[in-house]
Design an enzyme around this catalytic site. Structure first.
Site, PDB file in Angstrom:
ATOM      1  N   CYS A   1       9.047  16.307 -10.062  1.00 21.83           N
ATOM      2  CA  CYS A   1       9.801  15.071 -10.316  1.00 21.83           C
ATOM      3  C   CYS A   1      11.211  15.394 -10.797  1.00 21.83           C
ATOM      4  CB  CYS A   1       9.049  14.252 -11.367  1.00 21.83           C
ATOM      5  SG  CYS A   1       9.930  12.775 -11.861  1.00 21.83           S
TER       6      CYS A   1
ATOM      7  N   HIS B   1       0.816  -1.213   0.000  1.00 20.70           N
ATOM      8  CA  HIS B   1       0.000   0.000   0.000  1.00 20.70           C
ATOM      9  C   HIS B   1       0.854   1.270   0.000  1.00 20.70           C
ATOM     10  CE1 HIS B   1      -3.542  -2.561   1.743  1.00 20.70           C
ATOM     11  NE2 HIS B   1      -3.366  -2.731   0.459  1.00 20.70           N
TER      12      HIS B   1
ATOM     13  N   SER C   1      -6.410  -7.673   9.816  1.00 14.83           N
ATOM     14  CA  SER C   1      -7.773  -8.209   9.871  1.00 14.83           C
ATOM     15  C   SER C   1      -8.038  -9.108   8.669  1.00 14.83           C
ATOM     16  CB  SER C   1      -8.781  -7.061   9.898  1.00 14.83           C
ATOM     17  OG  SER C   1      -8.618  -6.248   8.753  1.00 14.83           O
TER      18      SER C   1
HETATM   19  P1  OAD Z   1      -7.029  -3.410  10.403  1.00 14.09           P
HETATM   20  O1  OAD Z   1      -7.233  -2.203  11.235  1.00 14.09           O
HETATM   21  O2  OAD Z   1      -8.121  -3.816   9.487  1.00 14.09           O
HETATM   22  O3  OAD Z   1      -6.746  -4.670  11.336  1.00 14.09           O
HETATM   23  C1  OAD Z   1      -5.795  -4.624  12.351  1.00 14.09           C
HETATM   24  C2  OAD Z   1      -5.682  -6.011  12.951  1.00 14.09           C
HETATM   25  O4  OAD Z   1      -4.638  -5.967  13.898  1.00 14.09           O
HETATM   26  C3  OAD Z   1      -6.935  -6.500  13.666  1.00 14.09           C
HETATM   27  O5  OAD Z   1      -7.210  -7.830  13.256  1.00 14.09           O
HETATM   28  C4  OAD Z   1      -6.558  -6.452  15.143  1.00 14.09           C
HETATM   29  O6  OAD Z   1      -7.157  -7.507  15.906  1.00 14.09           O
HETATM   30  C5  OAD Z   1      -5.062  -6.651  15.062  1.00 14.09           C
HETATM   31  N1  OAD Z   1      -4.301  -6.064  16.179  1.00 14.09           N
HETATM   32  C6  OAD Z   1      -4.591  -4.952  16.915  1.00 14.09           C
HETATM   33  N2  OAD Z   1      -3.604  -4.719  17.784  1.00 14.09           N
HETATM   34  C7  OAD Z   1      -2.669  -5.693  17.601  1.00 14.09           C
HETATM   35  C8  OAD Z   1      -1.403  -5.970  18.178  1.00 14.09           C
HETATM   36  N3  OAD Z   1      -0.887  -5.194  19.139  1.00 14.09           N
HETATM   37  N4  OAD Z   1      -0.723  -7.057  17.726  1.00 14.09           N
HETATM   38  C9  OAD Z   1      -1.225  -7.840  16.741  1.00 14.09           C
HETATM   39  N5  OAD Z   1      -2.406  -7.614  16.159  1.00 14.09           N
HETATM   40  C10 OAD Z   1      -3.116  -6.542  16.567  1.00 14.09           C
HETATM   41  O7  OAD Z   1      -5.637  -3.212   9.639  1.00 14.09           O
HETATM   42  P2  OAD Z   1      -5.116  -3.957   8.317  1.00 14.09           P
HETATM   43  O8  OAD Z   1      -5.536  -5.363   8.283  1.00 14.09           O
HETATM   44  O9  OAD Z   1      -3.676  -3.645   8.201  1.00 14.09           O
HETATM   45  O10 OAD Z   1      -5.436   0.074   3.375  1.00 14.09           O
HETATM   46  O11 OAD Z   1      -5.914  -3.144   7.213  1.00 14.09           O
HETATM   47  C11 OAD Z   1      -5.665  -3.417   5.870  1.00 14.09           C
HETATM   48  C12 OAD Z   1      -5.811  -2.166   5.061  1.00 14.09           C
HETATM   49  O12 OAD Z   1      -7.040  -1.502   5.369  1.00 14.09           O
HETATM   50  C13 OAD Z   1      -4.779  -1.095   5.365  1.00 14.09           C
HETATM   51  O13 OAD Z   1      -3.532  -1.302   4.759  1.00 14.09           O
HETATM   52  C14 OAD Z   1      -5.431   0.144   4.817  1.00 14.09           C
HETATM   53  C15 OAD Z   1      -6.823  -0.061   5.365  1.00 14.09           C
HETATM   54  O14 OAD Z   1      -7.826   0.539   4.646  1.00 14.09           O
HETATM   55  C16 OAD Z   1      -5.197   1.149   2.633  1.00 14.09           C
HETATM   56  O15 OAD Z   1      -4.943   2.209   3.139  1.00 14.09           O
HETATM   57  C17 OAD Z   1      -5.273   0.914   1.165  1.00 14.09           C
END
Ligand code: OAD
Length: 274
Positions: A180, A130, A222
């Site tokens: 650029c 991303h 997530s």
């Molecule tokens: P999310 O906010 O969707 O999910 C975060 C995950 O981390 C959840 O499953 C939590 O349970 C877990 N979590 C929270 N604290 C934690 C910790 N201390 N240790 C381990 N796990 C923990 O974030 P992403 O899955 O990264 O995209 O989201 C994916 C994408 O959605 C991002 O890259 C972004 C967003 O929209 C773009 O910006 C294109």
């Protein structure tokens, strides 16, 4: 009764065993790995999308609307994000992943995060699906350049300084990107918004890594956002063992040979030697 072992030492030994018996391990990370570095996750209680609805703040059309009708909201959003990115330091999870790469236990880290913390911690093979908030990209020729930290600090300071008008925001945006160095085109932050494509080279490499992995560690995501969320499924279909490290279950949990229900920073501090 829940039969999940609660002793982290149990998981440390299991994960060590899996790592030692693998030769093509890969880490796949999301916002949760940086939560203990002070950067909020997106979803869930206290997440960024709780405060800033993604329909407005995470896609180009929504941001354009905000710019036109509520420039001060847009400034507050960017300022909030920049402040947490600039304050954050790698935590034990970033450090151990970097150390495992150096020691030859893992091949690479694929991340959805834009916070640069894996590279700051010393990881070399980092594939940022991303983008990276510390980089700008030319909208004409695609040339990318890492920005000095001072440039971001300066922008954060200006965002915090005064109530923002459309004109001042526009000036700030153009000053931030600059021109650029290759073709003189306009540059924008090198981050992927909803509805935009992933950087092709990173995505191709991530697909290859997921297909070839024999151990795929899914940490702090997530697994709800596609196409990135396809990677654990592709790895599982290619016979990799899946390890999930996340305090909460996700759609990937049912694929996991080992599910480690702890915050990543806390868990990896059990390996951290620095
Ligand atoms: P999310 O906010 O969707 O999910 C975060 C995950 O981390 C959840 O499953 C939590 O349970 C877990 N979590 C929270 N604290 C934690 C910790 N201390 N240790 C381990 N796990 C923990 O974030 P992403 O899955 O990264 O995209 O989201 C994916 C994408 O959605 C991002 O890259 C972004 C967003 O929209 C773009 O910006 C294109």
């Amino acid at each position: 009764m829940d039969s999940t072992p609660r002793d982290p030492a149990f998981y440390v030994e299991r994960l060590k065993g899996l790592l030692q018996s693998s030769s093509r391990a890969v880490a796949f990370t999301g916002a949760g790995v940086s939560e203990e570095s002070g950067i909020p996750t997106f979803r869930g209680k206290g997440g960024l999308w709780d405060r800033y609805p993604p329909s407005l703040y995470a896609n180009p059309a929504g941001l354009m609307l905000l710019f036109l009708v509520r420039p001060s909201w847009m400034a507050a959003f960017f300022s909030d994000i920049l402040d947490s990115l600039l304050r954050a330091k790698p935590n034990p999870c970033h450090r151990v992943i970097a150390q495992w790469e150096e020691e030859g236990f893992i091949k690479a880290v694929i991340t959805q995060n834009v916070d640069d913390l894996h590279s700051t911690a010393g990881s070399v093979n980092v594939y940022e699906l991303h983008g990276n908030a510390f980089r700008v990209r030319c909208v004409r020729c695609g040339d990318r350049e890492k920005l000095a930290r001072e440039r971001l600090l300066e922008t954060a300071k200006k965002l915090n300084e005064a109530p923002q008008s459309r004109r001042s925001l526009l000036r700030l945006f153009f000053d931030f990107g600059g021109s650029c160095r290759a073709c003189g085109g306009r540059r924008r932050p090198d981050v992927v918004l909803f509805g935009e494509g992933l950087p092709q080279e990173e995505w191709d490499r991530a697909l290859r890594l997921a297909t070839e992995a024999d151990l795929f560690m899914v940490i702090g995501t997530s697994s709800l956002v596609y196409p990135a969320a396809l990677l654990p499924r592709i790895a599982a279909e290619s016979d990799a063992r899946i390890v999930e490290i996340n305090p909460e279950p996700t759609p990937v949990s049912s694929l996991a040979a080992l599910r480690i229900p702890f915050p990543a920073g806390k868990f990896f501090s059990l390996f951290d030697v620095s």
